[in-house]
Write an enzyme that holds these catalytic residues in place. Structure first.
Site, PDB file in Angstrom:
ATOM      1  N   CYS A  79       6.193  -0.312   7.654  1.00 51.24           N
ATOM      2  CA  CYS A  79       5.679   0.839   6.770  1.00 51.24           C
ATOM      3  C   CYS A  79       6.933   0.961   6.095  1.00 51.24           C
ATOM      4  O   CYS A  79       8.020   1.072   6.582  1.00 51.24           O
ATOM      5  CB  CYS A  79       5.222   1.849   7.891  1.00 51.24           C
ATOM      6  SG  CYS A  79       4.811   3.483   7.033  1.00 51.24           S
ATOM      7  N   LEU A  80       6.740   1.429   4.880  1.00 51.55           N
ATOM      8  CA  LEU A  80       7.667   1.883   3.808  1.00 51.55           C
ATOM      9  C   LEU A  80       8.438   3.054   4.471  1.00 51.55           C
ATOM     10  O   LEU A  80       9.596   3.499   3.936  1.00 51.55           O
ATOM     11  CB  LEU A  80       7.226   2.038   2.479  1.00 51.55           C
ATOM     12  CG  LEU A  80       6.610   0.837   1.597  1.00 51.55           C
ATOM     13  CD1 LEU A  80       6.173   1.156   0.363  1.00 51.55           C
ATOM     14  CD2 LEU A  80       7.855  -0.054   1.356  1.00 51.55           C
ATOM     15  N   GLY A  87       0.718  -1.398   0.003  1.00 50.71           N
ATOM     16  CA  GLY A  87      -0.152   0.031  -0.050  1.00 50.71           C
ATOM     17  C   GLY A  87       0.826   1.299  -0.060  1.00 50.71           C
ATOM     18  O   GLY A  87       2.118   1.046   0.383  1.00 50.71           O
ATOM     19  N   HIS A 131      -4.193   1.458   7.957  1.00 53.89           N
ATOM     20  CA  HIS A 131      -2.820   1.984   7.944  1.00 53.89           C
ATOM     21  C   HIS A 131      -2.614   3.171   7.121  1.00 53.89           C
ATOM     22  O   HIS A 131      -2.177   4.184   7.473  1.00 53.89           O
ATOM     23  CB  HIS A 131      -1.923   0.749   7.403  1.00 53.89           C
ATOM     24  CG  HIS A 131      -0.414   1.087   7.412  1.00 53.89           C
ATOM     25  ND1 HIS A 131       0.569   0.539   8.460  1.00 53.89           N
ATOM     26  CD2 HIS A 131       0.113   2.010   6.798  1.00 53.89           C
ATOM     27  CE1 HIS A 131       1.746   1.003   8.130  1.00 53.89           C
ATOM     28  NE2 HIS A 131       1.556   2.210   7.137  1.00 53.89           N
ATOM     29  N   GLU A 132      -3.230   2.739   5.875  1.00 55.37           N
ATOM     30  CA  GLU A 132      -2.863   4.104   4.800  1.00 55.37           C
ATOM     31  C   GLU A 132      -3.820   5.248   5.082  1.00 55.37           C
ATOM     32  O   GLU A 132      -3.614   6.384   4.863  1.00 55.37           O
ATOM     33  CB  GLU A 132      -3.358   3.581   3.395  1.00 55.37           C
ATOM     34  CG  GLU A 132      -2.720   2.387   2.853  1.00 55.37           C
ATOM     35  CD  GLU A 132      -1.251   2.453   3.199  1.00 55.37           C
ATOM     36  OE1 GLU A 132      -0.525   3.402   3.139  1.00 55.37           O
ATOM     37  OE2 GLU A 132      -0.437   1.332   3.005  1.00 55.37           O
ATOM     38  N   GLN A 136       2.883   9.860   1.732  1.00 52.88           N
ATOM     39  CA  GLN A 136       4.293   9.495   2.068  1.00 52.88           C
ATOM     40  C   GLN A 136       5.001   9.851   0.790  1.00 52.88           C
ATOM     41  O   GLN A 136       6.432   9.556   0.887  1.00 52.88           O
ATOM     42  CB  GLN A 136       4.286   7.748   1.919  1.00 52.88           C
ATOM     43  CG  GLN A 136       3.544   7.219   3.268  1.00 52.88           C
ATOM     44  CD  GLN A 136       3.338   5.760   3.077  1.00 52.88           C
ATOM     45  OE1 GLN A 136       2.573   5.266   2.540  1.00 52.88           O
ATOM     46  NE2 GLN A 136       4.561   5.011   3.517  1.00 52.88           N
ATOM     47  N   HIS A 165      -2.061   7.463   7.532  1.00 51.18           N
ATOM     48  CA  HIS A 165      -1.011   8.337   6.953  1.00 51.18           C
ATOM     49  C   HIS A 165      -1.672   9.516   6.510  1.00 51.18           C
ATOM     50  O   HIS A 165      -1.233  10.801   6.336  1.00 51.18           O
ATOM     51  CB  HIS A 165      -0.561   7.586   5.747  1.00 51.18           C
ATOM     52  CG  HIS A 165       0.730   6.571   6.056  1.00 51.18           C
ATOM     53  ND1 HIS A 165       1.716   7.190   6.507  1.00 51.18           N
ATOM     54  CD2 HIS A 165       0.895   5.159   5.534  1.00 51.18           C
ATOM     55  CE1 HIS A 165       2.557   5.814   6.713  1.00 51.18           C
ATOM     56  NE2 HIS A 165       2.080   5.076   6.294  1.00 51.18           N
TER      57      HIS A 165
HETATM   58  O1  GNR Z   1       4.182  -2.723   2.574  1.00 49.24           O
HETATM   59  C1  GNR Z   1       3.511  -2.491   3.652  1.00 49.24           C
HETATM   60  N1  GNR Z   1       3.036  -3.858   4.301  1.00 49.24           N
HETATM   61  C2  GNR Z   1       2.152  -3.545   5.590  1.00 49.24           C
HETATM   62  C3  GNR Z   1       2.368  -4.714   6.152  1.00 49.24           C
HETATM   63  C4  GNR Z   1       1.390  -4.943   7.266  1.00 49.24           C
HETATM   64  C5  GNR Z   1       0.812  -3.804   7.635  1.00 49.24           C
HETATM   65  C6  GNR Z   1       0.682  -2.556   6.714  1.00 49.24           C
HETATM   66  C7  GNR Z   1       1.432  -2.605   5.548  1.00 49.24           C
HETATM   67  S1  GNR Z   1       1.470  -1.224   4.684  1.00 49.24           S
HETATM   68  C8  GNR Z   1       2.940  -1.186   4.115  1.00 49.24           C
HETATM   69  C9  GNR Z   1       3.162  -0.147   2.944  1.00 49.24           C
HETATM   70  C10 GNR Z   1       3.110   1.035   3.522  1.00 49.24           C
HETATM   71  O2  GNR Z   1       3.942   1.801   4.301  1.00 49.24           O
HETATM   72  N2  GNR Z   1       1.938   2.009   3.472  1.00 49.24           N
HETATM   73  O3  GNR Z   1       1.642   3.124   4.128  1.00 49.24           O
HETATM   74 NI    NI Z   2       2.914   3.214   5.848  1.00 51.05          NI
END
Ligand code: GNR
Ligand code: NI
Length: 167
Positions: free
Chosen positions: A91-92, A46, A133-134, A51, A137
Site C-alpha cells: 500500500c502506498l 491503484g 483494497h481501494e 489516501q 480505503h
Molecule cells: O500499488 C499498489 N499495489 C498493490 C499491490 C497488491 C495489492 C494491492 C495494491 S494497491 C497499491 C496502491 C495502493 O495503496 N492503493 O490503495
Molecule cells: Ni492502499
C-alpha cells in the site's frame, strides 16, 4: 511533481469514511486527473481518494503492464463476490510493508465512470484484489488491519520511526 500528498499510516485521516459523489462534475474530474497523476508517479496500481485526504467515493486503478489502461470507479458497489484467494499486498500509505491478505477471488462491481455514466465490471486476479483494497480505503480501512495485532504494532512502530527520520 504531483500536487497531491499521500497520507501515511497511522495517520488518523486514513480512517475517515468517504461519502458518495452526488454529482460527477468538473471538480470531481479534476480530482480524478490529479489522483491518476499521483498514482502513476508513486508508482502504484491503484489510489483511493481517502489516501489523498479527499473523503469521496473515488478510485483510480491501472493494473496493466504498459500503464496505459486507467480505470475510474465512482461510488463503487460490489454486487457479487465468489471464491477466496490469498495474495501479497502492499500500500502506498504503508510504504515498505507487504503481507498476504485473503479476499474474494471474483467480483462484480457497479460504479459510475468519469462522465457519471453507470457501468458494471467483472474482475478477477490482481484487478479484483486492487478494487477490494481501494474500496477498503473508502471505508477507512487499511490492509494491515487484517493482520495480527502484533504485526500491526510492529508496523506502526516502524512507520513512526521512518516518519521521524524523514522529518
Ligand atoms: O500499488 C499498489 N499495489 C498493490 C499491490 C497488491 C495489492 C494491492 C495494491 S494497491 C497499491 C496502491 C495502493 O495503496 N492503493 O490503495
Ligand atoms: Ni492502499
Amino acid at each position: 511533481m504531483p500536487k497531491l500528498t499521500i497520507l501515511k499510516y497511522p495517520d488518523p485521516r486514513l480512517h475517515k469514511i468517504a461519502r458518495p459523489v452526488e454529482n460527477v462534475n468538473d471538480s470531481v474530474r479534476q480530482l480524478i486527473d490529479d489522483m491518476a497523476e499521483t498514482m502513476y508517479a508513486a508508482p502504484g496500481i491503484g489510489l483511493a481518494a481517502s489516501q489523498v485526504d479527499q473523503h469521496l467515493e473515488i478510485i483510480v486503478l491501472d493494473v496493466s503492464e504498459e500503464r496505459d489502461n486507467l480505470r475510474v470507479l465512482i461510488n463503487p458497489r460490489i454486487t457479487k463476490a465468489e471464491g477466496k484467494a490469498k495474495r501479497e499486498e502492499g500500500c502506498l500509505s504503508v510504504p515498505g510493508i507487504y503481507d498476504e491478505i485473503e479476499r474474494a477471488e471474483c467480483i462484480t462491481v457497479d460504479a459510475l465512470d468519469r462522465n457519471g455514466k453507470p457501468f458494471t465490471l467483472q474482475a478477477d486476479g490482481l484487478l479484483a484484489v486492487c478494487i477490494q483494497h481501494e474500496m477498503d480505503h473508502l471505508k477507512g480501512k487499511v490492509f494491515v488491519e487484517y493482520l495480527s495485532s502484533m504485526k500491526q504494532n510492529r508496523i506502526r512502530t516502524k512507520l513512526k520511526k521512518q516518519a521521524r527520520q524523514a522529518a
